[in-house]
Write an enzyme that holds these catalytic residues in place. Sequence first.
Site, PDB file in Angstrom:
ATOM      1  N   ARG A   8       0.866  -1.117  -0.120  1.00  0.00           N
ATOM      2  CA  ARG A   8       0.018   0.113   0.077  1.00  0.00           C
ATOM      3  C   ARG A   8       0.801   1.487   0.216  1.00  0.00           C
ATOM      4  O   ARG A   8       1.959   1.182   0.655  1.00  0.00           O
ATOM      5  CB  ARG A   8      -0.942   0.199   1.256  1.00  0.00           C
ATOM      6  CG  ARG A   8      -1.815  -1.205   1.500  1.00  0.00           C
ATOM      7  CD  ARG A   8      -2.814  -1.047   0.402  1.00  0.00           C
ATOM      8  NE  ARG A   8      -3.628   0.016   0.462  1.00  0.00           N
ATOM      9  CZ  ARG A   8      -4.876   0.039  -0.174  1.00  0.00           C
ATOM     10  NH1 ARG A   8      -5.431  -0.918  -0.833  1.00  0.00           N
ATOM     11  NH2 ARG A   8      -5.541   1.022  -0.254  1.00  0.00           N
ATOM     12  N   VAL A   9       0.467   2.348  -0.724  1.00  0.00           N
ATOM     13  CA  VAL A   9       1.180   3.477  -0.695  1.00  0.00           C
ATOM     14  C   VAL A   9       0.271   4.736   0.068  1.00  0.00           C
ATOM     15  O   VAL A   9       0.729   5.601   0.145  1.00  0.00           O
ATOM     16  CB  VAL A   9       1.412   4.087  -2.264  1.00  0.00           C
ATOM     17  CG1 VAL A   9       2.158   3.136  -2.826  1.00  0.00           C
ATOM     18  CG2 VAL A   9       0.155   3.948  -2.790  1.00  0.00           C
ATOM     19  N   ASP A  10      -0.816   4.123   0.604  1.00  0.00           N
ATOM     20  CA  ASP A  10      -1.696   4.998   1.457  1.00  0.00           C
ATOM     21  C   ASP A  10      -1.450   4.805   2.846  1.00  0.00           C
ATOM     22  O   ASP A  10      -0.767   3.898   3.183  1.00  0.00           O
ATOM     23  CB  ASP A  10      -3.124   5.119   0.932  1.00  0.00           C
ATOM     24  CG  ASP A  10      -3.788   3.590   1.063  1.00  0.00           C
ATOM     25  OD1 ASP A  10      -2.878   2.842   1.467  1.00  0.00           O
ATOM     26  OD2 ASP A  10      -4.722   3.405   0.363  1.00  0.00           O
ATOM     27  N   ASP A  11      -2.410   5.463   3.776  1.00  0.00           N
ATOM     28  CA  ASP A  11      -2.339   4.932   5.106  1.00  0.00           C
ATOM     29  C   ASP A  11      -3.006   3.831   5.659  1.00  0.00           C
ATOM     30  O   ASP A  11      -3.699   3.921   6.425  1.00  0.00           O
ATOM     31  CB  ASP A  11      -2.947   6.203   5.998  1.00  0.00           C
ATOM     32  CG  ASP A  11      -1.742   7.368   5.798  1.00  0.00           C
ATOM     33  OD1 ASP A  11      -0.621   7.291   5.597  1.00  0.00           O
ATOM     34  OD2 ASP A  11      -2.207   8.580   5.888  1.00  0.00           O
TER      35      ASP A  11
END
Length: 668
Positions: free
Chosen positions: A536-539
């Site tokens: 994942r590149v998000d939170d």
Amino acid sequence: MEAECVVADDAEELFDASETFKKSALLSSREQYAALYKNSVDDPDGFWSHTASQFFWKSKWEESKAHTENLDVRKGEIRVEWFKGGCTNICYNAVDRHVEAGRGDDVALLWEANDPGFDMKLTYKELLDRVCQLSNYLLAVGIKKGDTVAIYMPMLLELPIAMLACARIGAVHSVVFAGFSAESLAQRILDCKPKVLLTTSGVKRGPKLIKLKEIVDDALNRCVQEGGYSVDYCLTYDNKLAIKREDTPWKEKRDVWWQDVVPNYPTDCPVEWVDAEDPLFLLYTSGSTGKPKGVLHTTGGYMVYTATTFKHAFDYHDGDVYWCTADCGWITGHSYVTYGPLLNKATVLIFEGVPNYPDAGRCWEIVDKYHVTIFYTAPTAIRALMRSGDEPVKRHSRKSLRVLGSVGEPINPSAWRWYFEVVGDSRCPIADTWWQTETGGFMITPLPGCWPLKPGSATLPFFGVQPAVVDENGKELDGECTGFLCMKASWPGIFRSLYGDHARYETTYFAPFKGFYFSGDGCRRDKDGYYWLTGRVDDVINVSGHRIGTAEVESALVAHPLAAEAAVVGIDHEVKGQGIYAFVTLNEGVEYTADLKSSLISTVRCQIGAFAAPDAIHWAPGLPKTRSGKIMRRILRKIASKQLDDLGDISTLADPGVVAQLIEFTDK
Ligand code: WTA
């Protein structure tokens, strides 16, 4: 967002299926795939109409126009429709259709209890009877097409039965994983307002008894107190193997014992024919803000997509015995325990327990007991089993196994190799399937037999899937590249909205890179066109294949009366893939103690569920923030993973002094 490139330790190692495997495979060469793939993207309407015609439709959509879509926020509302105007029913296609074709005596579901020695099975005809009885009960208590029904159940046969019973009458199911806490269940009930909740008295998971009905009562009380909402009925399955009726909390009128009422209903129930675009289910998933998102899937496209992906990714043949270890509380259990396999008339094994109970050989004992041919699990389970060594595996024959699958997170090459060599005796291809709750079904996945595998790569896109790797400006990259994984066009299984919040659907998935669906994952494409997912590149943190939003854990932590602020990051974890590392600032004057750490962790268990419990709490007298107040997680990630000489630029912090303080508090 940060993309990172994870290079496999030996990326070039190729594993091809054996000639014997290829001989009987549905598809056996990359050329065959390439021709079909080309057709699927050149003429999606024709390709998917042809595929969809293998199912029963009461009436058809207009063939030349199987779908319409707009995935570009600049052109107006995001909208996707597949087979609109076509009328069908997924329960009919998954169950009745096979019975009517004379296959009613074939086994549909096998059930293996938590404790060895207890099992059950249902043929397709018996499954149909059970589904109809429950549908009739639901109709009798006033459930109509379009109404929501919540399901909070462990892996009993009644869980897929409940999903199918809803689908049969056009009701929308909302399954909540039975590991979620009362608070999380209440939050989901308050969002989708079901009239009926289906649940169970209790369940054993490994050596532990979980009193589910106690959690349900707590949740239903919260719904009344927090939202003034009550369900009409709570239909409770009496799980005698786990807990006695008299030990189950009860509220007269609202609570009804499943076994007392459902078997009294007739075993036939007419099917509600629904439009392909009528909703089938809601499934809540975590995002980067605190509130879970109700992912909405519709009927026709989801049906065609889950069935087709199942068939090809696992090279399904009539007679296969299929076992997916996922729980129906997650998307994998929806698409690849219930719908995809049953639509193919597979024999599906449902396992109530956990892979290492009573010992690390349980999975292989089950494989031998039922002659499982296709086994699908998560990297976290593989890594956990791998730690117990080869002996518990080798003790069992496993010669029935033909295809293995992996899902939930990137599989590290060493776990891949152990799975391939030890579990599969170097004989079974591994389908490393990349997909998401939102995608409904597999997106990037090997088709075993078609092309060589590379350990750690989900390989190539499924039919109709058009990936794009984009840079931070949303520019599509060519050839070998690293960036953000997006999709250029819709596919039949894509979700259609977030329940009650179409605006959030658009801003989360379609606004970041205009003209694309954005997955939230980073990825690399290699010289052979293979995709390597890098996480994942998000939170969002992926713990044992479960998606957990950092914001959800943070808001659970600050619900503790002594916590002032919290920031959560993911750290590498040997078994879980990622672990949860929480920085917590306490209220003024509160003492730092080990007891308080435990108390904070149990707050998260109570607020979300045990699977979201932080692995570590790090006291934070202050948090690193920019002058505009944004927490710099990049720095927290480095501190959490003890990469202290690589903190990067900290001069933009409002108070760079907090970093030294935080480092001082490591291990305290
Ligand atoms: C991750 C589960 C790498 C990914 C089906 C995705 C994977 C998220 C893989 C979705 C895989 C899932 N390789 N990463 N084979 N499968 N993921 O919604 O980060 O629970 O975005 O769906 O899991 O999780 P979800």
